[in-house]
Scaffold this motif. Structure first.
Motif, PDB file in Angstrom:
ATOM      1  N   ASN A  50      -2.223  -1.643 -34.077  1.00 36.53           N
ATOM      2  CA  ASN A  50      -2.717  -0.253 -33.991  1.00 36.53           C
ATOM      3  C   ASN A  50      -3.811  -0.090 -32.930  1.00 36.53           C
ATOM      4  O   ASN A  50      -4.787   0.633 -33.138  1.00 36.53           O
ATOM      5  N   THR A  51      -3.636  -0.768 -31.799  1.00 36.16           N
ATOM      6  CA  THR A  51      -4.583  -0.612 -30.706  1.00 36.16           C
ATOM      7  C   THR A  51      -4.374   0.743 -30.030  1.00 36.16           C
ATOM      8  O   THR A  51      -3.299   1.342 -30.110  1.00 36.16           O
ATOM      9  N   ARG A  52      -5.412   1.203 -29.357  1.00 38.45           N
ATOM     10  CA  ARG A  52      -5.360   2.512 -28.692  1.00 38.45           C
ATOM     11  C   ARG A  52      -5.017   2.351 -27.222  1.00 38.45           C
ATOM     12  O   ARG A  52      -5.067   1.266 -26.664  1.00 38.45           O
ATOM     13  N   SER A  53      -4.673   3.471 -26.606  1.00 39.47           N
ATOM     14  CA  SER A  53      -4.337   3.469 -25.186  1.00 39.47           C
ATOM     15  C   SER A  53      -4.529   4.860 -24.624  1.00 39.47           C
ATOM     16  O   SER A  53      -4.369   5.860 -25.321  1.00 39.47           O
ATOM     17  N   ARG A  54      -4.889   4.921 -23.344  1.00 34.94           N
ATOM     18  CA  ARG A  54      -4.987   6.209 -22.660  1.00 34.94           C
ATOM     19  C   ARG A  54      -3.655   6.629 -22.046  1.00 34.94           C
ATOM     20  O   ARG A  54      -3.555   7.718 -21.483  1.00 34.94           O
ATOM     21  N   LEU A  55      -2.662   5.762 -22.164  1.00 33.90           N
ATOM     22  CA  LEU A  55      -1.324   6.092 -21.672  1.00 33.90           C
ATOM     23  C   LEU A  55      -0.526   6.727 -22.804  1.00 33.90           C
ATOM     24  O   LEU A  55       0.100   6.032 -23.612  1.00 33.90           O
ATOM     25  N   GLN A  56      -0.575   8.032 -22.867  1.00 36.65           N
ATOM     26  CA  GLN A  56       0.094   8.747 -23.942  1.00 36.65           C
ATOM     27  C   GLN A  56       1.602   8.814 -23.701  1.00 36.65           C
ATOM     28  O   GLN A  56       2.059   8.750 -22.553  1.00 36.65           O
ATOM     29  N   PRO A  57       2.397   8.904 -24.769  1.00 37.29           N
ATOM     30  CA  PRO A  57       3.843   9.071 -24.579  1.00 37.29           C
ATOM     31  C   PRO A  57       4.133  10.249 -23.645  1.00 37.29           C
ATOM     32  O   PRO A  57       3.526  11.299 -23.758  1.00 37.29           O
ATOM     33  N   GLY A  58       5.016  10.015 -22.715  1.00 38.41           N
ATOM     34  CA  GLY A  58       5.316  11.023 -21.709  1.00 38.41           C
ATOM     35  C   GLY A  58       4.644  10.744 -20.380  1.00 38.41           C
ATOM     36  O   GLY A  58       5.013  11.334 -19.357  1.00 38.41           O
ATOM     37  N   THR A  59       3.659   9.820 -20.361  1.00 41.48           N
ATOM     38  CA  THR A  59       2.998   9.448 -19.103  1.00 41.48           C
ATOM     39  C   THR A  59       4.004   8.781 -18.165  1.00 41.48           C
ATOM     40  O   THR A  59       4.737   7.877 -18.571  1.00 41.48           O
ATOM     41  N   VAL A  60       4.013   9.230 -16.921  1.00 42.79           N
ATOM     42  CA  VAL A  60       4.935   8.671 -15.926  1.00 42.79           C
ATOM     43  C   VAL A  60       4.131   7.946 -14.846  1.00 42.79           C
ATOM     44  O   VAL A  60       3.253   8.528 -14.210  1.00 42.79           O
ATOM     45  N   LEU A  61       4.427   6.659 -14.662  1.00 44.23           N
ATOM     46  CA  LEU A  61       3.784   5.849 -13.631  1.00 44.23           C
ATOM     47  C   LEU A  61       4.856   5.002 -12.946  1.00 44.23           C
ATOM     48  O   LEU A  61       5.932   4.777 -13.503  1.00 44.23           O
ATOM     49  N   THR A  62       4.552   4.526 -11.765  1.00 44.28           N
ATOM     50  CA  THR A  62       5.492   3.629 -11.097  1.00 44.28           C
ATOM     51  C   THR A  62       5.431   2.244 -11.744  1.00 44.28           C
ATOM     52  O   THR A  62       4.454   1.904 -12.429  1.00 44.28           O
ATOM     53  N   ARG A  63       6.460   1.467 -11.509  1.00 43.84           N
ATOM     54  CA  ARG A  63       6.468   0.095 -12.030  1.00 43.84           C
ATOM     55  C   ARG A  63       5.276  -0.682 -11.471  1.00 43.84           C
ATOM     56  O   ARG A  63       4.661  -1.492 -12.180  1.00 43.84           O
ATOM     57  N   GLU A  64       4.922  -0.428 -10.239  1.00 48.69           N
ATOM     58  CA  GLU A  64       3.775  -1.101  -9.633  1.00 48.69           C
ATOM     59  C   GLU A  64       2.483  -0.744 -10.368  1.00 48.69           C
ATOM     60  O   GLU A  64       1.643  -1.623 -10.635  1.00 48.69           O
ATOM     61  N   GLU A  65       2.299   0.517 -10.709  1.00 49.94           N
ATOM     62  CA  GLU A  65       1.094   0.930 -11.438  1.00 49.94           C
ATOM     63  C   GLU A  65       1.072   0.315 -12.833  1.00 49.94           C
ATOM     64  O   GLU A  65       0.004  -0.094 -13.332  1.00 49.94           O
ATOM     65  N   MET A  66       2.228   0.236 -13.476  1.00 48.39           N
ATOM     66  CA  MET A  66       2.303  -0.389 -14.798  1.00 48.39           C
ATOM     67  C   MET A  66       1.905  -1.863 -14.719  1.00 48.39           C
ATOM     68  O   MET A  66       1.153  -2.370 -15.565  1.00 48.39           O
ATOM     69  N   LEU A  67       2.389  -2.551 -13.703  1.00 47.90           N
ATOM     70  CA  LEU A  67       2.027  -3.954 -13.511  1.00 47.90           C
ATOM     71  C   LEU A  67       0.523  -4.118 -13.311  1.00 47.90           C
ATOM     72  O   LEU A  67      -0.105  -5.017 -13.891  1.00 47.90           O
ATOM     73  N   HIS A  68      -0.036  -3.256 -12.482  1.00 51.06           N
ATOM     74  CA  HIS A  68      -1.465  -3.318 -12.189  1.00 51.06           C
ATOM     75  C   HIS A  68      -2.289  -3.147 -13.464  1.00 51.06           C
ATOM     76  O   HIS A  68      -3.208  -3.944 -13.739  1.00 51.06           O
ATOM     77  N   LEU A  69      -1.970  -2.151 -14.265  1.00 49.53           N
ATOM     78  CA  LEU A  69      -2.736  -1.893 -15.483  1.00 49.53           C
ATOM     79  C   LEU A  69      -2.529  -2.997 -16.521  1.00 49.53           C
ATOM     80  O   LEU A  69      -3.462  -3.340 -17.259  1.00 49.53           O
ATOM     81  N   ALA A  70      -1.334  -3.553 -16.583  1.00 50.06           N
ATOM     82  CA  ALA A  70      -1.070  -4.622 -17.544  1.00 50.06           C
ATOM     83  C   ALA A  70      -1.891  -5.865 -17.224  1.00 50.06           C
ATOM     84  O   ALA A  70      -2.433  -6.517 -18.128  1.00 50.06           O
ATOM     85  N   LEU A  71      -2.020  -6.190 -15.944  1.00 47.83           N
ATOM     86  CA  LEU A  71      -2.745  -7.402 -15.559  1.00 47.83           C
ATOM     87  C   LEU A  71      -4.255  -7.193 -15.502  1.00 47.83           C
ATOM     88  O   LEU A  71      -5.023  -8.038 -15.957  1.00 47.83           O
ATOM     89  N   MET A  72      -4.695  -6.080 -14.941  1.00 46.82           N
ATOM     90  CA  MET A  72      -6.122  -5.840 -14.757  1.00 46.82           C
ATOM     91  C   MET A  72      -6.791  -5.393 -16.052  1.00 46.82           C
ATOM     92  O   MET A  72      -7.815  -5.955 -16.467  1.00 46.82           O
ATOM     93  N   SER A  73      -6.220  -4.377 -16.689  1.00 47.89           N
ATOM     94  CA  SER A  73      -6.834  -3.774 -17.876  1.00 47.89           C
ATOM     95  C   SER A  73      -6.167  -4.186 -19.172  1.00 47.89           C
ATOM     96  O   SER A  73      -6.536  -3.689 -20.235  1.00 47.89           O
ATOM     97  N   SER A  74      -5.167  -5.078 -19.079  1.00 50.38           N
ATOM     98  CA  SER A  74      -4.442  -5.560 -20.253  1.00 50.38           C
ATOM     99  C   SER A  74      -3.840  -4.404 -21.056  1.00 50.38           C
ATOM    100  O   SER A  74      -3.889  -4.399 -22.282  1.00 50.38           O
ATOM    101  N   GLU A  75      -3.268  -3.443 -20.363  1.00 54.23           N
ATOM    102  CA  GLU A  75      -2.687  -2.258 -21.000  1.00 54.23           C
ATOM    103  C   GLU A  75      -1.400  -2.632 -21.743  1.00 54.23           C
ATOM    104  O   GLU A  75      -0.396  -3.012 -21.152  1.00 54.23           O
ATOM    105  N   ASN A  76      -1.464  -2.516 -23.082  1.00 53.55           N
ATOM    106  CA  ASN A  76      -0.331  -2.928 -23.903  1.00 53.55           C
ATOM    107  C   ASN A  76       0.887  -2.015 -23.729  1.00 53.55           C
ATOM    108  O   ASN A  76       2.021  -2.492 -23.670  1.00 53.55           O
ATOM    109  N   ARG A  77       0.660  -0.718 -23.647  1.00 51.62           N
ATOM    110  CA  ARG A  77       1.797   0.192 -23.509  1.00 51.62           C
ATOM    111  C   ARG A  77       2.474   0.010 -22.160  1.00 51.62           C
ATOM    112  O   ARG A  77       3.704   0.111 -22.054  1.00 51.62           O
ATOM    113  N   ALA A  78       1.696  -0.269 -21.139  1.00 48.07           N
ATOM    114  CA  ALA A  78       2.279  -0.525 -19.823  1.00 48.07           C
ATOM    115  C   ALA A  78       3.141  -1.780 -19.865  1.00 48.07           C
ATOM    116  O   ALA A  78       4.258  -1.802 -19.316  1.00 48.07           O
TER     117      ALA A  78
END
Length: 334
Positions: A147-175
């Motif tokens: 039940n962790t939180r995220s600023r990436l709400q359902p419906g958010t559209v990002l490029t695969r590159e942006e998803m990779l960046h957030l996953a590695l840098m900010s450990s974004e689980n939804r990305a």
């Protein structure tokens, strides 16, 4: 000391059950200590009664024990090491010579939390999928495990590159989860690819069940993770994204700032080529890095560290120890 704990499922369940009973008993005792006998029946009457000149003093109960990590359940923190690290597992390897410079329980197989995302990113990049393809965060990407939180709400559209960046840098689980979902064949095929890559790298003690690290079933050893760091550090995109300090991402009409989860990024004392942090209760604080220390390229793995900033403090202890006592004379041409 090298320890590879082997616990049966029934043994681990029994340990957890015993802990739950202990915590429940302490909670009940704490509740009783806070209220006088028959408080539920006399609460209203006590409120109306005149104040008395004396009153009982209730001692503040001891804090409930923290949920133990797997490393604590296995007794790995009892292992001695010359640096008195808070991490129960540690490994430092010279990246070019494979010389082991420091080792503590390197074969222990433990949950690895968001260190998982290094493999997630490696599989995505090696699949040669278009980085400019737009991916959408869905309700399937919401964490129902922790039940962790995220600023990436359902419906958010990002490029695969942006998803990779957030996953590695900010450990974004939804990305990270969205990256897995948008893999050819879907999430199941992606997890199979993660495990296949682990096998190809010789990570024989590693197993993945999902791409974020939120599941404690994602497990590995320090020795295996050193192999993963070695492979990931050879990919320039992963090096760049994992060592970014911050990035602004357009979420709808807003530009939102994201930051690195690693406080060592940007420190003048460190030359970090690749890194990833991780934390869930079962794994404790985790950190892997490729860094240059005293002129040598090293791979560092710290798992199951206890304490809010302990993994950073452990990394500093290792760096100082290596710089002053071990690496005065660089090996080879590194």
């Amino acid at each position: 000391m090298s320890v590879r704990p082997v616990f049966s499922a029934s043994r681990l369940i029994a340990l957890c059950a015993a802990l739950a009973v202990s915590q429940a008993a302490l909670a009940a005792e704490t509740s009783a200590a806070k209220r006088p006998p028959a408080a539920a029946k006399t609460a209203k009457a006590s409120a109306k009664a005149p104040a008395k000149s004396t009153r009982s003093v209730v001692r503040k109960p001891a804090a409930l024990p923290a949920v133990p990590t797997f490393g604590q359940l296995y007794g790995l923190h009892a292992a001695d090491d010359p640096l008195a690290l808070k991490s129960s597992v540690a490994l430092v390897v010279d990246q070019e010579s494979d010389e082991v410079l420091f080792s503590k329980n390197p074969q222990a197989v433990l949950p690895i939390a968001s260190i998982t995302k290094l493999m997630t990113a490696l599989v995505v990049v090696e699949a040669d999928l278009p980085l400019d393809e737009k991916l959408t965060i869905g309700r399937e990407d919401i964490d129902t495990e922790k039940n962790t939180r995220s600023r990436l709400q359902p419906g958010t559209v990002l490029t695969r590159e942006e998803m990779l960046h957030l996953a590695l840098m900010s450990s974004e689980n939804r990305a990270a989860n969205a990256l897995g979902r948008h893999y050819p064949g879907g999430l199941q095929a992606f997890v199979e690819a993660m495990n296949a890559k682990a096998t190809a790298l010789g990570m024989l003690d590693t197993h993945y069940v999902e791409p974020t690290g939120l599941s404690s079933s994602n497990q590995s050893s320090a020795q295996d993770l050193a192999r993963l760091v070695q492979a990931a550090s050879e990919v320039p995109l992963l090096r760049d994204f994992s060592t970014s300090r911050q990035a602004r991402v357009a979420l709808g009409k807003r530009l939102v700032q994201f930051h690195s989860t690693n406080g060592l990024i940007g420190s003048p004392l460190w030359d970090i080529g690749l890194q990833k942090t991780g934390f869930i209760n079962e794994a404790g604080k985790c950190l892997v890095m490729q860094a240059r220390v005293a002129g040598r390229k090293l791979i560092m793995v710290l798992l199951d560290s206890s304490g809010k900033a302990s993994r950073i403090a452990d990394a500093e202890r290792v760096r100082k120890w290596l710089s002053t006592q071990v690496l005065q004379q660089p090996a080879g041409n590194s």
